[in-house]
Design a protein around this motif. Structure first.
Motif, PDB file in Angstrom:
ATOM      1  N   THR A  43       2.808   1.716  -3.277  1.00 35.95           N
ATOM      2  CA  THR A  43       1.920   2.113  -4.372  1.00 35.95           C
ATOM      3  C   THR A  43       1.634   3.607  -4.289  1.00 35.95           C
ATOM      4  N   ARG A  44       1.398   4.096  -3.084  1.00 31.88           N
ATOM      5  CA  ARG A  44       1.131   5.517  -2.917  1.00 31.88           C
ATOM      6  C   ARG A  44       2.340   6.358  -3.290  1.00 31.88           C
ATOM      7  N   LEU A  45       3.523   5.840  -2.953  1.00 31.77           N
ATOM      8  CA  LEU A  45       4.739   6.599  -3.228  1.00 31.77           C
ATOM      9  C   LEU A  45       5.173   6.474  -4.691  1.00 31.77           C
ATOM     10  N   GLY A  46       4.528   5.612  -5.453  1.00 31.48           N
ATOM     11  CA  GLY A  46       4.874   5.485  -6.866  1.00 31.48           C
ATOM     12  C   GLY A  46       5.868   4.360  -7.152  1.00 31.48           C
ATOM     13  N   ARG A  72      -3.035   4.447  -8.904  1.00 32.22           N
ATOM     14  CA  ARG A  72      -1.620   4.787  -9.090  1.00 32.22           C
ATOM     15  C   ARG A  72      -1.292   4.873 -10.589  1.00 32.22           C
ATOM     16  N   ARG A  73      -1.830   3.928 -11.360  1.00 35.55           N
ATOM     17  CA  ARG A  73      -1.549   3.937 -12.809  1.00 35.55           C
ATOM     18  C   ARG A  73      -2.201   5.139 -13.470  1.00 35.55           C
ATOM     19  N   ARG A 117       0.837  -1.199   0.000  1.00 32.53           N
ATOM     20  CA  ARG A 117       0.000   0.000   0.000  1.00 32.53           C
ATOM     21  C   ARG A 117       0.874   1.252   0.000  1.00 32.53           C
ATOM     22  N   ARG A 168      12.745  10.288  -7.742  1.00 33.43           N
ATOM     23  CA  ARG A 168      12.351  10.068  -6.359  1.00 33.43           C
ATOM     24  C   ARG A 168      12.876   8.753  -5.808  1.00 33.43           C
ATOM     25  N   PHE A 182      -1.544  10.802  -6.483  1.00 36.50           N
ATOM     26  CA  PHE A 182      -2.335   9.696  -5.940  1.00 36.50           C
ATOM     27  C   PHE A 182      -3.416  10.238  -5.014  1.00 36.50           C
ATOM     28  N   ASP A 224       0.007   8.072 -12.719  1.00 34.32           N
ATOM     29  CA  ASP A 224       1.218   8.075 -13.546  1.00 34.32           C
ATOM     30  C   ASP A 224       0.918   8.562 -14.959  1.00 34.32           C
ATOM     31  N   ARG A 230      13.001   5.955  -8.766  1.00 36.10           N
ATOM     32  CA  ARG A 230      12.175   5.996  -9.968  1.00 36.10           C
ATOM     33  C   ARG A 230      12.001   7.465 -10.315  1.00 36.10           C
ATOM     34  N   ARG A 231      12.197   7.823 -11.567  1.00 36.09           N
ATOM     35  CA  ARG A 231      12.281   9.225 -11.973  1.00 36.09           C
ATOM     36  C   ARG A 231      13.278   9.906 -11.031  1.00 36.09           C
ATOM     37  N   HIS A 261      -5.534   3.280   7.423  1.00 38.40           N
ATOM     38  CA  HIS A 261      -4.364   2.482   7.762  1.00 38.40           C
ATOM     39  C   HIS A 261      -3.465   3.059   8.827  1.00 38.40           C
ATOM     40  N   ASP A 306      -5.975   0.599  -5.270  1.00 36.91           N
ATOM     41  CA  ASP A 306      -4.824   1.497  -5.233  1.00 36.91           C
ATOM     42  C   ASP A 306      -4.006   1.429  -6.514  1.00 36.91           C
ATOM     43  N   LEU A 307      -3.863   0.215  -7.041  1.00 39.83           N
ATOM     44  CA  LEU A 307      -2.995   0.044  -8.199  1.00 39.83           C
ATOM     45  C   LEU A 307      -3.573   0.772  -9.412  1.00 39.83           C
ATOM     46  N   TYR A 322      -0.096  10.338   2.452  1.00 39.85           N
ATOM     47  CA  TYR A 322       0.085  10.012   1.035  1.00 39.85           C
ATOM     48  C   TYR A 322      -1.222   9.515   0.412  1.00 39.85           C
ATOM     49  N   GLY A 323      -2.228   9.256   1.255  1.00 38.59           N
ATOM     50  CA  GLY A 323      -3.494   8.780   0.724  1.00 38.59           C
ATOM     51  C   GLY A 323      -4.557   8.809   1.809  1.00 38.59           C
ATOM     52  N   LEU A 324      -5.789   8.515   1.418  1.00 37.57           N
ATOM     53  CA  LEU A 324      -6.879   8.459   2.387  1.00 37.57           C
ATOM     54  C   LEU A 324      -7.156   7.003   2.720  1.00 37.57           C
ATOM     55  N   GLY A 325      -7.700   6.763   3.886  1.00 39.34           N
ATOM     56  CA  GLY A 325      -8.032   5.389   4.237  1.00 39.34           C
ATOM     57  C   GLY A 325      -8.033   5.190   5.733  1.00 39.34           C
ATOM     58  N   GLN A 328      -7.591  10.621  -5.388  1.00 36.02           N
ATOM     59  CA  GLN A 328      -8.501  10.123  -4.359  1.00 36.02           C
ATOM     60  C   GLN A 328      -9.474  11.216  -3.925  1.00 36.02           C
ATOM     61  N   GLU A 351       4.987   0.977  -7.410  1.00 38.48           N
ATOM     62  CA  GLU A 351       3.960  -0.053  -7.378  1.00 38.48           C
ATOM     63  C   GLU A 351       4.396  -1.291  -8.154  1.00 38.48           C
ATOM     64  N   ASP A 387       4.319  13.413  -9.375  1.00 30.79           N
ATOM     65  CA  ASP A 387       3.956  12.013  -9.620  1.00 30.79           C
ATOM     66  C   ASP A 387       3.495  11.331  -8.343  1.00 30.79           C
ATOM     67  N   ARG A 388       4.192  11.611  -7.235  1.00 29.13           N
ATOM     68  CA  ARG A 388       3.784  11.026  -5.970  1.00 29.13           C
ATOM     69  C   ARG A 388       2.459  11.624  -5.502  1.00 29.13           C
ATOM     70  N   GLU A 407      -4.024   8.950   8.615  1.00 30.03           N
ATOM     71  CA  GLU A 407      -4.935   8.734   7.492  1.00 30.03           C
ATOM     72  C   GLU A 407      -6.385   8.795   7.935  1.00 30.03           C
TER      73      GLU A 407
END
Lengths: 72, 588
Positions: free
Chosen positions: A27-30, B194-195, A24, A55, B115, B198, A52-53, B84, B190-191, B79-82, B119, A32, B111-112, B88
């Motif tokens: 994935t958030r940090l890029g 994330r894509r 998780r 970062r 995400f 990107d 990556r890039r 965890h 999430d995946l 870095y995201g909602l949820g 959301q 994935e 890029d980071r 968050e």
């Protein structure tokens, strides 16, 4: 194989991250599953640094074993 | 969405009909990844008025202020909602309550950040995006296309440079035009999100092959052992020169002795005398441990400059992006004692002030790690005030004694950590930390951090220092201090083989760690006696303020256990050391 075994300076594709929390977070940090990353440093007995890039993330050695990758 | 236990009463305002019932009228929430300049945007919008509060049942803090008669909350960076982590959960809850969300993103590392942006754009809450640090992205030749991002998300996007104030007016205006994002829901996938992030990134940020040679080299070199380790040593040495020598010795030497003892305290006594305060009350207010004398001198003339210097140094480490790199480099060392690299932050702070370090253990992931770090800080880490006295005392005897002292304390640190690691149930979490790019810290940001963090710390710690001083002053007036001293005497003389007067130093050490060390200064101890006494005083109980903070953060039971544990460890180690030194002395 685990990303802990990739030599410094070479790239690898993350295939699976066998740790739910880490998957998780990464994935958030890029960083994935499916991403191509470069191994920037392996601190002796310590964390692996991935890039990556422009970062970077550092992951502990134990965890790095559970980040499974393939190399081209 | 099912509970609204922590929704505050919406000050007389009916919730808007269109949204969930727990929504708070007019609430503006700042959301974003950690270290993207959220708090700079916050102070830019709200001005100076800010209030820090803890969320019920957590140690997570959020800053609340006002902007145009609307409540403005700076949510914890995530870095995201949820669900965890505490951060968050709280941010997610705040977003659900918000009338408008300002999503602050780092334009240079979009890029980071995208995400979380996606959301938020999926969540249906009216939002605007503050494309912060856009000057940095511009310099790197990779300024994101704001209007393209606006189209892709369906919400206003405003380029800003929060620290200089650039774009803040436009941002304020855009908050009025906030709209719900038009992204379709990716749910918990999430995946997929994330894509999508990107892909969006590739569309709005021009590819650049401009390389920042020095920065890139540094980013890579600083995480290798052969370059990184010397960098750490050098930067810690610089920090020691600034904080340990410049401020702790010279500046504090001046402010505490001159301003505190020579100007402020006589003044307070004269005033007390002039208005006719006498007897025990006089002792409590302006006596040796008086609330208006010792407490004020300590807090204003000693602690405040020290804390400011430490937060200044820490802000430099943080804003340059170096701190997480130190965490990565020392991860292996700290994992030997059940911690991971992150714990380096409270430990570095602990060398400044153990109380400050204890408060910072909040950022560790699990209760187990928080307990270990707190225990180590309060057992074996001398604070800077104490270190200064110890260094001055031992240096007189030669480097060998200084080294011996450091070796013993370091060994204790490892031993205590190893024991705790074995004793406490569970496993430590592995390190997973983002390494932000190295960059020059911005003076305005560093200054703001120093001031706000220093202020919060002082506000949190001051009442406890005062309470501790009050207890000791009362003990002194009632003769309790004398009794303590008499009780301790056999332990000091027979077991530690120290002169009887050292009992007084130990009693002083109950209040403040460096008092204990300072008390030894004028006793004319032999080197061996001084070493034993200093080791005991270092391992001995943390100061009253630290205990209070420990009790607040970890509960009274943990605090009492650690406090009692330090008695046993300090005297056990001291007694054994005294015998080893006597045997060595007899042998030579």
């Amino acid at each position: 194989m685990g990303i802990d075994r990739v030599p410094v300076g070479s790239s690898a594709r993350i295939e699976a991250i066998d740790d739910a929390t880490a998957r998780r977070e990464l994935t958030r940090l890029g960083f994935e599953e499916g991403a191509d990353v470069e191994v920037v440093s392996r601190i002796p007995f310590g964390p692996i640094v991935l890039q990556r890039r422009h970062r970077q993330v550092a992951i502990g050695r134990e965890l790095a074993r559970r980040v499974r990758v393939t190399t081209p | 969405m099912t509970d609204c236990h922590s929704g505050p009463p919406a000050a007389g305002a009916a919730p808007s009909a269109a949204t969930a019932s727990q929504q708070q009228e007019g609430l503006v929430v700042l959301a974003g990844n950690p270290n993207v300049g959220k708090s700079a945007i916050f102070s830019g919008l709200s001005g100076t008025y800010a209030e820090v509060s803890n969320f019920p049942g957590t140690t997570v803090e959020a800053v609340t202020g006002r902007w145009n008669d609307r409540v403005l909350i700076d949510a914890p960076g995530t870095y995201g909602l949820g669900e965890h982590s505490e951060e968050e959960r709280i941010t997610t809850e705040l977003i659900q309550r918000a009338a408008t969300v300002v999503n602050v993103v780092d334009a240079a590392h979009l890029d980071r950040d995208l995400f979380l942006t996606l959301q938020l754009a999926e969540s249906g809450v009216p939002m605007v995006v503050a494309l912060n640090l856009v000057d940095e992205a511009r310099r790197a030749g990779a300024e994101p296309n704001a209007s393209e991002l606006e189209r892709a998300l369906g919400v206003p996007v405003v380029p800003t440079v929060a620290v200089t104030g650039e774009g803040l007016e436009q941002l304020a205006e855009a908050i009025g035009r906030a709209r719900a994002g038009n992204r379709s829901l990716n749910g918990s996938d999430d995946l997929a999100r994330r894509r999508a992030a990107d892909e969006l990134y590739a569309r709005i940020v021009p590819p650049t092959d401009r390389r920042r040679r020095v920065a890139d080299w540094l980013s890579r070199a600083s995480v290798t052992l052969h370059w990184g380790a010397p960098m750490i040593v050098l930067s810690l040495a610089a920090m020691y020169l600034l904080v340990g020598v410049g401020v702790a010795q010279h500046l504090v030497g001046f402010s505490e002795a001159r301003l505190g003892h020579e100007i402020w305290e006589p003044f307070a006594r004269n005033v007390a005398g002039a208005i006719g305060i006498g007897g025990p009350l006089r002792e409590i207010l302006v006596g040796e441990f008086g609330l208006l004398t010792m407490t004020v001198t300590y807090i204003v003339f000693l602690l405040a400059p020290l804390v400011a210097a430490f937060y200044f140094a820490l802000a430099l480490f943080e804003d340059s992006g170096f701190l997480p790199r130190i965490a990565a480099l020392v991860d292996r060392l700290l994992s030997a004692v059940g911690l991971n690299g992150r714990a380096v932050i409270p430990i570095i702070l602990g060398f400044g002030c153990v109380t400050m370090g204890t408060i910072t253990t909040r950022l560790l992931a699990t209760k187990r790690e928080k307990t270990i770090a707190t225990a180590l800080l309060n057992f074996a880490i001398p604070c800077s005030a104490q270190l200064a006295v110890i260094a001055a005392l031992l240096a007189g005897f030669g480097g060998g004694w200084v080294f011996g002292y450091a070796a013993i304390i370091f060994a204790m640190l490892i031993a205590a950590g190893t024991v705790l690691d074995r004793m406490l149930p569970g496993k430590s979490t592995p390190l997973l930390i983002e390494l932000p790019p190295l960059r020059w810290p911005r003076p305005a940001a560093v200054l703001r951090k120093t001031v706000t963090k220093g202020y919060w710390f002082m506000r949190e710690a001051t009442p406890w220092f005062a309470a501790g001083a009050l207890i000791v002053a009362v003990l002194q007036v009632t003769g309790g201090l004398e009794i303590w001293q008499r009780l301790l005497r056999p332990l000091m003389v027979n077991w530690l083989q120290l002169p009887a007067e050292t009992a007084r130093a130990i009693v002083m050490g109950l209040v403040r760690r460096d008092f204990g060390a300072a008390g030894l200064y004028e006793m004319g101890l032999t080197p061996a006696e001084a070493l034993v006494a200093l080791v005991v005083i270092t391992l001995f109980v943390p100061c009253v303020a630290s205990i209070m903070v420990m009790a607040k953060e970890h509960g009274a039971r943990t605090a009492i256990r650690i406090w009692a544990g330090t008695w046993i460890v300090a005297f056990a180690v001291g007694g054994v050391l005294a015998r080893i030194l006597a045997w060595l002395g007899a042998a030579s």
